[in-house]
Design an enzyme around this catalytic site. Structure first.
Site, PDB file in Angstrom:
ATOM      1  N   GLU A 149      -4.414  51.805 -25.817  1.00 26.50           N
ATOM      2  CA  GLU A 149      -3.266  51.235 -24.771  1.00 26.50           C
ATOM      3  C   GLU A 149      -1.941  51.815 -25.234  1.00 26.50           C
ATOM      4  OE1 GLU A 149      -3.293  49.995 -21.710  1.00 26.50           O
ATOM      5  OE2 GLU A 149      -5.614  50.188 -21.607  1.00 26.50           O
ATOM      6  N   SER A 200     -34.856  -4.465  -0.915  1.00 29.45           N
ATOM      7  CA  SER A 200     -35.442  -5.571  -1.753  1.00 29.45           C
ATOM      8  C   SER A 200     -34.804  -5.170  -3.100  1.00 29.45           C
ATOM      9  CB  SER A 200     -36.893  -5.433  -1.994  1.00 29.45           C
ATOM     10  OG  SER A 200     -37.590  -6.030  -0.524  1.00 29.45           O
TER      11      SER A 200
END
Length: 808
Positions: A89, A463
């Site tokens: 770069e 239950s």
């Protein structure tokens, strides 16, 4: 004009032109420079960091925010990463002042001579572009000039290392990844410091064109660009010949381009945390870089997701194939993988249920192509769901044909045909000693249905609620040896105050006569639960439920509450059962262990013991005896299937609601409580035989089989104040050591009588014994209303028969 005059004129024009250009530049700078934006965004850099949510081991569950980013200081960025970026770069980054005139001239020369297409932007200019230019800013000469001037301003205000740090953390690198630290995690699932030279070189090549060099989409371009980076590093002396050759030949291993948190079923956990953080911090929760560590155990969460999926698959197998999702016209010729993917583009994969296209149907052989392009040839058990809709079976409306869209699921190395379920499920597991939620599955697929059936769903527990009523009875002086009558009960419409009678029944329509409470709970006898509730008082039972964290308003003081006619969530049931598992302490489950800000500071952490009551809410003896009774539910009762775990230290209770709308199993080991629920969002019958023991219990077993492996069998200790005495198996009366009988546990202050007691019954208006003035009548006990000697008329509620639940 002689040559001398011509040269003088040319020199004059050159000087004049240069002065004019210089003047124009000065004028332009004087106009543009003051209009350049402030550098506060750089000097006081606060990147938009997403909210990240982790499990207890530090594995990422989910992240929320527009940008996936992780900030890493320049000092912590490895040299190999910095060298790779500078080489490709801006190799003169530490020499120029923001504009690299040498680089510009080189780029012009290379572009004109055809040596390559080279840009002249420096890293500083890219920082200016990334921070101060929007994506829709026109890329013209004026924009370039403005960015160049801004680069000079940045160089005069900020150090080189700081500029490079901003670049490393701000640049976009594809796959929603901003900054090299996030890109490293995205592509390799590694921290920056773990990257090798070849991996760093590939990442360094991404800024030029992230989409073009995305290794998931264009692997060949990505590798070509990586080689370019390595050649530049070698050319400029950043790596040796040996390092260059080795890196050029190093194979790259990428992780999946899309992190599938669905494999853990963690989206429901993530949404609970996200909503909590948003409520506290608002929109800042998504940009402040908060890291939230949950209590979720990765292994347990994966086990829970697998168990829920398998439970749903088995449920669907029992109920049959409903038909293909769609039938698509196949193109002529052989169907390619890319062609299948295109045809299935609009079909979403839900929790590993992958869309697949049927290409050929033969007897006991089904050929399919998945959305991912895999060709499958399935037979035998793998096509069990659809086998009755394939040759040689008689043709049906659901018969499979080429072009039919179905679902396939991979379990270990084998594929099988499945279908998107209509039924839903919720599952939760927690540590009863701390309250830490270790696993939570809010439904089959968050992507398909965001409703959380663990925290938001409030259903009748059936239950599975009975143990809390039995616990209340123990505190009233009853024991597991207390005997009640298992016989039909019938209440007229006059007695219930409605247009219909109420006849509580046992699920199997069988009645055993006098029965001890231990047996009654194991066999889930409804009639005995009603009689027990009546004996201890519905109002007393309702208040007693507070000890487990239940809100009394959710469980009215009706006799039918003994059968689970109230409403509870999976979260509440898990917390309540934890009180039995930890010997009597109330538990408040929690998910968030700690929150850390972007600078690494802990801003919230759970205090040890905060989510468990300091004192017992029920007697330790009560928790112990209930646990032994629930162990009998597994050993001899409705949860016998759990014996397959071969663990005598587990306990639990099945639950099935009226008309089989909901199926439950709540159970525990001393170190872990887990609750499974199965039902429809629009409540209706689950189908014949779909009880808690059949639909929910297998999910619980599957989970515990994976999580309890390796744990030693827990040896329960009998608490002080509990005596084990021999009683008659039929009457519950104490007998001598030499007499036939069984051993049972008792509070030392509530010992059994040596003679059988008269069985308690319901007060009947026509019975010989009438209630006293201040004693609740039969009707008041039934509806749970009693206020002493008041003569005010009582308004009867809706028929309790509507809330009656079946067992199991």
């Amino acid at each position: 004009m002689n040559s001398r005059n011509w040269l003088q004129s040319l020199l004059f024009l050159s000087i004049t032109g240069s002065l004019i250009v210089a003047a124009l530049l000065v004028l332009m700078i004087s106009i543009l420079y003051p209009s350049l934006p402030s550098l506060d965004a750089l000097t006081d850099y606060h990147p938009k960091l997403p909210l990240r949510i982790y499990d207890a081991e530090g594995g990422l569950i989910a992240e929320f925010g527009q940008e996936r980013r992780a900030f890493v200081p320049i000092e912590q960025t490895p040299k190999v990463m910095k060298d790779a970026i500078l080489a490709i770069e801006d190799r003169r980054f530490y020499q120029h002042n923001g504009i690299d005139t040498t680089g510009i001239l080189r780029a012009i020369r290379n572009n004109l001579t055809g040596r390559g297409h080279e840009g002249a932007s420096t890293i500083t200019m890219q920082v200016a572009k990334n921070f101060f230019s929007s994506p829709d800013t026109p890329r013209n000469i004026w924009t370039k000039i403005k960015e160049a001037m801004l680069a000079i301003k940045i160089e005069n205000a900020i150090s080189k290392d700081k500029i490079l740090e901003l670049y490393l953390n701000q640049i976009y690198l594809g796959e929603r990844a901003y900054g090299f630290a996030t890109a490293s995690k995205t592509y390799y699932d590694k921290d920056l410091k773990q990257l090798n030279l070849a991996e760093a070189a590939l990442l360094a090549g991404l800024p030029k064109a992230p989409s073009k060099y995305d290794p998931y989409i264009h692997a060949d371009y990505a590798i070509r660009r990586q080689h370019e980076v390595l050649r530049d590093m070698h050319r400029y002396g950043m790596i040796t010949d040996r390092e260059f050759e080795q890196a050029m030949n190093t194979p790259l291993k990428f992780q999946s381009s899309k992190r599938q948190v669905q494999t853990l079923g963690g989206e429901y956990v993530a949404e609970i945390v996200r909503a909590t953080l948003y409520k506290r911090y608002g929109e800042k929760a998504y940009t402040s870089g908060l890291r939230v560590y949950t209590t979720i155990n990765n292994k347990h969460q994966a086990a829970a997701n697998t168990a829920v999926i398998q439970g749903i698959i088995n449920f669907e197998l029992r109920h049959g194939f409903r038909g293909a999702e769609q039938v698509i016209s196949l193109p002529p010729g052989k169907l390619t993988a890319s062609g299948a993917s295109e045809l299935l583009r609009d079909f979403v994969t839900y929790n590993q249920f992958v869309p697949a296209l049927v290409t050929k149907v033969e007897p006991n052989l089904l050929t399919l192509v998945t959305k991912r392009g895999a060709v499958l040839k399935l037979q035998d058990k793998a096509i069990l769901l659809v086998k009755n809709h394939m040759p040689p079976a008689k043709r049906t409306p659901q018969s499979l044909v080429p072009g039919a869209v179905v679902r396939v699921y991979q379990q270990n190395d084998s594929w099988m045909v499945v279908q998107l379920p209509e039924v839903e499920s919720g599952f939760m597991a927690l540590n009863p000693e701390t309250g830490q939620v270790q696993a939570l599955i809010g439904g089959f697929s968050f992507q398909r249905n965001k409703y959380n059936h663990v925290t938001q769903g409030r259903r009748q527990p059936g239950s599975s609620f009975k143990p809390f009523i039995y616990s209340a009875a123990l505190d009233k002086g009853y024991s597991p040896a207390s005997v009640f009558e298992d016989a039909p009960i019938s209440f007229t419409s006059t007695e219930t105050g409605s247009n219909s009678s109420w006849e509580p029944r046992n699920y199997d329509e069988k009645y055993a006569g006098p029965m001890r409470l231990r047996e009654a709970l194991a066999q889930s006898k409804n009639t005995i639960s009603i009689r027990l509730m009546n004996a201890i008082g519905a109002r007393y039972a309702q208040n007693y439920l507070r000890r487990f964290g239940f809100d009394p308003k959710d469980h009215p003081a009706y006799l039918s509450t003994a059968l689970g006619a109230g409403s509870s969530s999976v979260w509440q049931m898990a917390a309540a059962y934890a009180t039995f598992a930890n010997s009597g302490y109330q538990v408040h489950p929690y998910l968030i262990e700690k929150i850390i800000d972007s600078r690494g500071k802990v801003i919230q952490a759970v205090q040890a013991g905060k989510h468990v009551s300091q004192t017992r809410v029920i007697d330790q003896r009560n928790a112990f005896i209930i646990t032994t009774m629930l162990q009998d539910v597994v050993r001899d009762g409705t949860a016998r299937a759990a014996l397959s775990l071969r663990r005598p230290d587990i306990a639990g209770k099945t639950g099935t609601t009226n008309d089989q709308f909901d199926a439950w199993f709540a159970g525990y080991h001393p170190k872990e409580v887990a609750v499974a629920w199965v039902g429809y969002d629009n409540p209706h019958n689950l189908g014949r035989g779909e009880t808690g023991g059949r639909a929910a219990l297998p999910i619980w077993i599957n989970y515990m089989q994976q999580t309890l492996t390796g744990l030693p069998i827990y040896q329960y200790k009998v608490p002080d104040g509990v005596l084990q005495l021999k009683v008659d198996a039929y009457t519950g009366a104490q007998v001598g050591e030499d007499d036939p009988g069984i051993y049972e546990y008792f509070y030392e202050e509530h010992l059994p009588q040596s003679q059988p007691e008269n069985l308690p019954g319901l007060f009947d208006p026509e019975a010989d014994h009438a209630p006293e003035d201040n004693e609740p009548s039969f009707l008041e006990r039934l509806i749970g209303e009693h206020s002493g000697g008041s003569n005010e008329d009582k308004k009867l509620p809706v028929n309790p028969a509507a809330k009656l639940l079946n067992p199991n």
